[in-house]
Scaffold this motif. Structure first.
Motif, PDB file in Angstrom:
ATOM      1  N   VAL A  40       0.842  -1.204   0.000  1.00 12.93           N
ATOM      2  CA  VAL A  40       0.000   0.000   0.000  1.00 12.93           C
ATOM      3  C   VAL A  40       0.875   1.252   0.000  1.00 12.93           C
ATOM      4  CG1 VAL A  40      -1.885  -1.075   1.287  1.00 12.93           C
ATOM      5  CG2 VAL A  40      -0.105   0.162   2.526  1.00 12.93           C
ATOM      6  N   PHE A  41       0.327   2.316  -0.505  1.00 14.07           N
ATOM      7  CA  PHE A  41       0.899   3.655  -0.312  1.00 14.07           C
ATOM      8  C   PHE A  41      -0.128   4.573   0.349  1.00 14.07           C
ATOM      9  CE2 PHE A  41       3.728   2.629  -4.040  1.00 14.07           C
ATOM     10  CZ  PHE A  41       4.913   2.667  -3.329  1.00 14.07           C
ATOM     11  N   CYS A  42      -1.279   4.698  -0.292  1.00 14.64           N
ATOM     12  CA  CYS A  42      -2.233   5.694   0.212  1.00 14.64           C
ATOM     13  C   CYS A  42      -3.020   5.195   1.412  1.00 14.64           C
ATOM     14  CB  CYS A  42      -3.180   6.147  -0.901  1.00 14.64           C
ATOM     15  SG  CYS A  42      -4.266   4.877  -1.541  1.00 14.64           S
ATOM     16  N   SER A  43      -3.171   3.894   1.517  1.00 14.24           N
ATOM     17  CA  SER A  43      -3.986   3.356   2.591  1.00 14.24           C
ATOM     18  C   SER A  43      -3.296   3.516   3.944  1.00 14.24           C
ATOM     19  CB  SER A  43      -4.237   1.874   2.307  1.00 14.24           C
ATOM     20  OG  SER A  43      -4.706   1.232   3.459  1.00 14.24           O
ATOM     21  N   ALA A  60      -8.097   5.064  -2.154  1.00 16.22           N
ATOM     22  CA  ALA A  60      -7.728   4.247  -3.311  1.00 16.22           C
ATOM     23  C   ALA A  60      -7.218   5.086  -4.470  1.00 16.22           C
ATOM     24  CB  ALA A  60      -8.913   3.386  -3.733  1.00 16.22           C
ATOM     25  N   VAL A  61      -6.243   5.935  -4.207  1.00 14.42           N
ATOM     26  CA  VAL A  61      -5.700   6.771  -5.285  1.00 14.42           C
ATOM     27  C   VAL A  61      -4.369   6.266  -5.849  1.00 14.42           C
ATOM     28  CG1 VAL A  61      -6.820   8.931  -4.679  1.00 14.42           C
ATOM     29  CG2 VAL A  61      -4.642   8.340  -3.611  1.00 14.42           C
ATOM     30  N   CYS A  62      -3.687   5.388  -5.158  1.00 11.32           N
ATOM     31  CA  CYS A  62      -2.350   5.040  -5.636  1.00 11.32           C
ATOM     32  C   CYS A  62      -2.326   3.758  -6.470  1.00 11.32           C
ATOM     33  CB  CYS A  62      -1.372   4.926  -4.474  1.00 11.32           C
ATOM     34  SG  CYS A  62      -1.501   3.372  -3.568  1.00 11.32           S
ATOM     35  N   ARG A  63      -3.282   2.884  -6.268  1.00  8.74           N
ATOM     36  CA  ARG A  63      -3.496   1.654  -7.048  1.00  8.74           C
ATOM     37  C   ARG A  63      -2.424   0.585  -6.872  1.00  8.74           C
ATOM     38  NH1 ARG A  63      -8.588   3.087  -7.533  1.00  8.74           N
ATOM     39  NH2 ARG A  63      -9.051   1.611  -9.202  1.00  8.74           N
ATOM     40  N   ILE A  64      -1.545   0.719  -5.927  1.00  9.53           N
ATOM     41  CA  ILE A  64      -0.511  -0.307  -5.765  1.00  9.53           C
ATOM     42  C   ILE A  64      -1.117  -1.575  -5.164  1.00  9.53           C
ATOM     43  CG2 ILE A  64       0.240   0.382  -3.438  1.00  9.53           C
ATOM     44  CD1 ILE A  64       2.594  -0.783  -6.216  1.00  9.53           C
ATOM     45  N   CYS A  65      -2.299  -1.467  -4.569  1.00  3.63           N
ATOM     46  CA  CYS A  65      -2.880  -2.607  -3.855  1.00  3.63           C
ATOM     47  C   CYS A  65      -3.840  -3.416  -4.716  1.00  3.63           C
ATOM     48  CB  CYS A  65      -3.607  -2.099  -2.619  1.00  3.63           C
ATOM     49  SG  CYS A  65      -5.068  -1.141  -3.041  1.00  3.63           S
ATOM     50  N   PRO A  82      -8.938  -2.303  -6.048  1.00  2.00           N
ATOM     51  CA  PRO A  82      -8.046  -1.909  -4.945  1.00  2.00           C
ATOM     52  C   PRO A  82      -8.464  -2.573  -3.630  1.00  2.00           C
ATOM     53  CG  PRO A  82      -9.475  -0.085  -5.584  1.00  2.00           C
ATOM     54  CD  PRO A  82      -9.799  -1.214  -6.516  1.00  2.00           C
ATOM     55  N   CYS A 140      -7.584  -1.872  -0.749  1.00  2.00           N
ATOM     56  CA  CYS A 140      -7.676  -0.963   0.398  1.00  2.00           C
ATOM     57  C   CYS A 140      -9.044  -0.321   0.533  1.00  2.00           C
ATOM     58  CB  CYS A 140      -6.599   0.110   0.318  1.00  2.00           C
ATOM     59  SG  CYS A 140      -6.919   1.322  -0.976  1.00  2.00           S
TER      60      CYS A 140
HETATM   61  S1  FES Z   1      -3.214   1.540  -1.168  1.00  2.00           S
HETATM   62 FE1  FES Z   1      -3.452   3.135  -2.558  1.00  2.00          FE
HETATM   63  S2  FES Z   1      -5.055   2.415  -3.802  1.00  2.00           S
HETATM   64 FE2  FES Z   1      -4.971   0.978  -2.277  1.00  2.00          FE
END
Ligand code: FES
Ligand code: SF4
Ligand code: SF4
Ligand code: FES
Lengths: 816, 181
Positions: free
Chosen positions: A36-39, A47-52, A64, A66
């Protein structure tokens, strides 16, 4: 509800979780790690970074984890090639304009972007074009520098500012690849919670001005600690960097503990640590040479200093008896040290003159409806009496903000000055000395009567079901009694009530429980109770009733108290009657001051003993809810490079005890621990509380200005960045948070006295003139002058000492 | 705090403002219409306008700043009476927009983002499509389109704009301060 469970599988592992759980958390429970990044646990998902991104069977696109909630029978996969490809792509996108300056980035070594790229990202960039350049050192606020190139726009910082702090100062500006973190023009990000964003930032975009370029995470030695900034008692970790001279304290970070801090710290706790290694710390004992005027101090050895202290103490005992000796110990002592100090006074010296109250407070706890910090989370009504939680218990204020803004709690404030709460609330003005009247009216309104309570408030109080949490600043004994009665009325109506008392200093409550009060033995046993005295090894009758801080000062002035011992108590700055404190220090009494710095008080002493900072000692602190928390263990004073010879406060007490009675003050650590446990201060337990019956007017050091007539009544205001000790001797911190000598007036009074905002005025009280700038605000009730405490150059306690304050016009010479 | 001096449009257009706010179930929804109103009044959005809008809709100045900076049609700097926005997206570029950009910069003696010293014209170049590709290359004059532009047509456009502004200024002989400069 509690029994309900949803079953799903994640990478073939079956898990059962409560409905509404996020896929991310379910995966964690199943032992499957999703990046995760944004979570963040404490922030709403965006859910803006989409890494999850993960695969969910039946869903055409990746989702996502998160923000996706679990469903019965859901089949989630995180180990497919598509998911791996998605992670790789997200990282490649994030790195397109990223400067890749890890080697000079503070975050290197503890950076999520670095770690996740290493784990999941592409090894090489396919970008052929030049990267976008952006400002690399934007001054965002007093403590924070923003590197726009490193920001990945996860919005943790802005969400914290909106959702947790409820301040909405930090925002995302611009758009797309130009988007950046910013504030309104001319508005610095100066929240008292700003430092949390540094820790939240998953990359090195937000950096601390104090820690920038100072250390690499892998070189740091980490020590768990409890914050000593205020009575909340947040859990922190101290990070030291060792060098040839010793360890240097480089930063303070959070150590999330949900029952108190949820992982948040205020900027005082996070950034006010430079004093520990300040070159202004007292380096060795000082004495006033015989015959020299007060204010003259010369260095001496510990032996000589102790010889003087002990010699003079014995002389005074011989001439005035134990009543001629007094000990005042501020709430910066640990429970153990507070206990030792009162033992030194009572057992060894034989005096009952001990007190911890250095700022005119009446109590640090009250045994009606004892509350916990987490009670605020389920409060239907929050009543703030006299307290300014944002200044004196900041991290608790975050819970208040959340309860009011997100859980619909009714928030009422009562006192002469409406605290800055950032969330909607109702202010019930009550003049200094008259908080009790207002509280009595409020209690009557519960029973249907009550004059002077706004009908809407009365109705709300009538209708609200559930828990009421009151926060009281422990000032004005009458207010405490009236509040207790109000809470009992509330309870009598079948509703729950809880009380939190915000003590004046970090360990006020521990000092109180350890018996650092003239009327109390350790464990809240009455000093006048013969049975309790016998158990404590004291004579059944005190030689004379113990004196409070105020009484000790008065006795010193009257020549009846010849020996005054002050520990971590800068009375000149903190005691509400500056004239009295100064007179006592300038009297014939022999004054010993034990402190880190040459404070206004220490300057007037006969002997000054340099004390070590909190980093050098181990023990326990008791926070405002009574929780007894271990600090330490530690054995060194990280005074890297400083020629400082300091002893901890406890070591000094033990040495004095031994010198006076020829044997140790306590037989050993075991005996000390037993004594504290017997006093209700066992490690990990909750302390007892002060019986309401002990709220005497006599113990109430805040004098109520008498007489009517022209003039304003001064109401002291706590200031988070101000203080009598650590913050005023922390240069770097003080420079970042300059404290202006500003007083606050209601618009009506401003008009009456003919001043406009920004004017510099002379404030005339019984004791001379104090100069300050005027701010005009409706937060201050009419007839009151709000005076911040702990601001260098603003002698607030000249104005609260006696009589009313007159505004002596504008100082015209200032205008040109 | 002492009550601040109200921004003039807040007083003068009080009823319009109330009507705008009442159009929505939540005050903050009126933020964009109010920003347009404020910009119409001054020609751009000064800091005090941002603060006034924030106050009207119950947001912080930071939040409103975030919104203003998101939209390229909201301006934080004084503008010329006319803003010429030249499209630089692919279809327009294929139709000659790059040469046009060169020409415009030379003619006006300013770079994109700047305003002519007389306060008449602000030059903008956008890399976002102006959504009028059938008329490429496109120049937008304030909110109107001028299509199929050539250097000659640009020159004529500039003349027409100068003439129009002189006419507008002529009747009472006042200085033209619409540009806010
Ligand atoms: S952690 Fe950023 S979109 Fe899910
Ligand atoms: S500054 Fe840090 S926390 Fe804030 S949006 Fe950028 S990366 Fe996220
Ligand atoms: S709220 Fe108090 S205990 Fe917590 S970090 Fe701030 S000063 Fe320290
Ligand atoms: S590319 Fe210029 S209008 Fe579409």
């Amino acid at each position: 509800m509690s029994g309900e469970r949803v079953s799903l599988t994640i990478d073939g592992r079956a898990v059962q979780v409560p409905p509404g759980t996020l896929v991310l958390d379910a995966a964690r429970q199943a032992g499957v790690e999703i990046p995760v990044f944004c979570s963040h646990d404490q922030l709403d998902p965006v859910a803006v970074c989409r890494i999850c991104l993960v695969e969910v069977e039946g869903s055409r696109k990746l989702v996502p984890a998160c923000s996706e909630r679990v469903r019965e029978g859901m089949v989630v996969r995180t180990d497919t090639p598509q998911v791996a490809e998605a992670r790789k792509s997200v990282l490649e996108f994030l790195l397109i304009n990223h400067p890749l300056d890890c080697p000079v980035c503070d975050k290197g070594g503890e950076c999520d972007l670095q770690d996740l790229t290493y784990q999941y990202g592409p090894a090489l960039s396919r970008l052929a074009d030049a990267k976008m350049r952006k400002p690399k050192a934007v001054d965002l606020g007093p403590f924070i520098v923003l590197d726009e190139e490193r920001c990945i726009l996860c919005r943790r910082c802005t969400r914290f500012d909106h959702q947790v702090a409820q301040e909405r100062t930090l925002v995302v500006g611009q758009r797309a690849h130009e988007a950046l973190i910013t504030t309104a023009e001319g508005v610095p990000y100066a929240s008292v919670f700003s430092g949390n964003t540094i820790e939240l930032c998953p990359v090195g975009a937000l950096t601390s001005k104090f820690y920038r370029f100072r250390a690499r995470p892998w070189d740091l030695v980490r020590v768990d600690e409890i914050c000593h900034g205020c009575p909340v008692g947040c859990h922190i970790q101290l990070h030291f960097r060792a060098n040839v001279e010793g360890a240097r304290l480089e930063r303070v970070v959070s150590r999330p503990f949900e029952p108190i801090d949820d992982g948040w710290l205020c900027d005082r706790g996070r950034f006010n640590y430079g004093f520990v290694q300040s070159p202004e710390r007292i380096a060795q004992p000082l004495v006033r040479p015989l015959g020299a005027p007060r204010g003259t101090l010369v260095p001496t050895s510990w032996e000589e200093a102790f010889r003087r202290v002990v010699g003079r103490l014995q002389e005074v005992l011989a001439t005035q008896g134990p009543q001629g000796v007094g000990f005042i110990g501020g709430g910066r002592l640990t429970n153990e040290e507070a206990y030792l100090l009162q033992r030194l006074a009572r057992q060894v010296v034989g005096t009952e003159n001990v007190d911890h109250r250095v700022a005119g407070e009446a109590a640090a706890s009250l045994d009606v409806a004892p509350g916990r910090i987490t009670d605020l989370d389920r409060a239907a009504v929050i009543l703030v009496v006299g307290a300014h939680p944002g200044q004196s218990a900041p991290v608790v204020d975050l819970r208040i903000r959340r309860a009011a803004a997100r859980q619909g709690a009714l928030l009422l404030t009562l006192g002469p000055v409406d605290p800055e709460l950032r969330v909607p609330h109702q202010f019930l003005p009550a003049a200094p000395g008259h908080l009790a009247d207002r509280l009595e009216a409020l209690a009557q309104s519960l029973a249907g009567g009550g004059e002077g309570v706004p009908p809407r408030v009365a109705q709300e109080l009538h209708e609200r079901e559930g828990l009421l949490v009151a926060l009281w600043d422990g000032r004005e004994a009458a207010a405490g009694r009236a509040l207790a009665a109000f809470l009992q009325t509330w309870q009598a109506q079948g509703r729950e009530a809880r009380l939190l008392v915000v003590g004046d200093q970090a360990n006020s409550r521990g000092a109180e429980a350890a018996g650092l009060r003239p009327d109390l033995l350790p464990g809240y046993r009455l000093a006048a109770d013969p049975e309790a005295r016998r158990q404590a090894g004291l004579a059944p009758e005190p030689a004379a009733p113990g004196l409070s801080t105020q009484a000790m000062l008065e006795h010193a002035v009257a020549g009846r108290l010849g020996f005054l011992y002050l520990v971590g108590a800068n009375l000149v700055e903190t005691f509400p009657d500056r004239a009295l404190a100064t007179a006592a220090l300038e009297s014939e009494a022999f004054v010993v001051v034990q402190d880190l710095f040459l404070t206004e008080t220490a300057r007037l002493a006969d002997v000054v003993l340099p004390a070590a900072p909190f980093t050098a000692r181990a023990g326990h602190l008791t926070n405002l809810e009574g929780r007894v928390q271990a600090t330490g263990p530690r054995s060194t004073d990280p005074a890297a490079g400083l020629p400082v010879e300091a002893w901890t406060d406890g070591q000094i007490f033990e040495h004095l005890g031994e010198a006076l009675q020829g044997r140790p003050l306590v037989a050993g650590a075991g005996e000390l621990a037993t004594a504290l446990a017997a006093a209700g201060l066992g490690s990990g337990t909750f302390a007892g509380a002060l019986p309401v019956a002990l709220l005497h007017e006599a113990s109430d050091g805040s004098p109520t200005p008498s007489g009517s007539g022209e003039g304003l009544v001064a109401a002291p205001l706590p200031t988070i960045h101000g203080g009598g000790g650590t913050s005023r001797f922390d240069r770097a911190y003080g420079e970042r948070r300059p404290l202006a000598a500003v007083v606050y007036l209601n618009p009506e009074d401003a008009q009456r006295w003919g001043v406009v905002p920004g004017d510099r005025v002379g404030l005339e009280a019984g004791d001379g003139v104090v100069e300050a700038e005027v701010q005009v605000t409706r937060r201050v009730m009419a007839g009151v002058l709000g005076v911040p405490r702990g601001v260098p150059g603003l002698a607030w306690n000249r104005l609260t000492g006696a009589g009313r304050v007159r505004v002596r016009g504008r100082l015209l010479e200032e205008v040109g | 705090m002492m009550e601040k001096q109200a921004v003039s449009w807040v007083v003068e257009r009080h009823e319009e403002i109330e009507a705008l706010i009442n159009r929505y179930p939540e005050r903050r929804s009126a933020v964009l219409p109010l920003l347009h109103l404020a910009q119409e009044a001054r020609g751009y959005l000064a800091t005090e306008d941002v603060e006034a809008v924030a106050e009207l809709v119950g947001m912080t100045p930071s939040e409103v700043t975030g919104i203003v900076s998101f939209y390229s049609l909201l301006h934080r700097q004084p503008r010329g009476r006319y803003t010429l926005t030249l499209c630089q997206n692919l279809p327009c570029v294929l139709a000659g927009a790059e040469a046009l950009a060169q020409h415009l910069r030379q003619r006006l003696g300013i770079a994109p983002g700047e305003t002519t010293p007389d306060g008449l014209l602000t030059l903008e170049e956008t890399h976002e499509c102006l959504a009028a590709c059938d008329g490429a290359p496109v120049v937008q004059v304030n909110l109107e389109y001028a299509t199929h532009m050539t250097p000659e047509k640009v020159d004529r456009l500039l003349e027409a704009l100068r003439a129009a502004s002189q006419e507008a200024a002529a009747p009472d002989g006042e200085e033209d301060d619409a540009g806010g400069l």
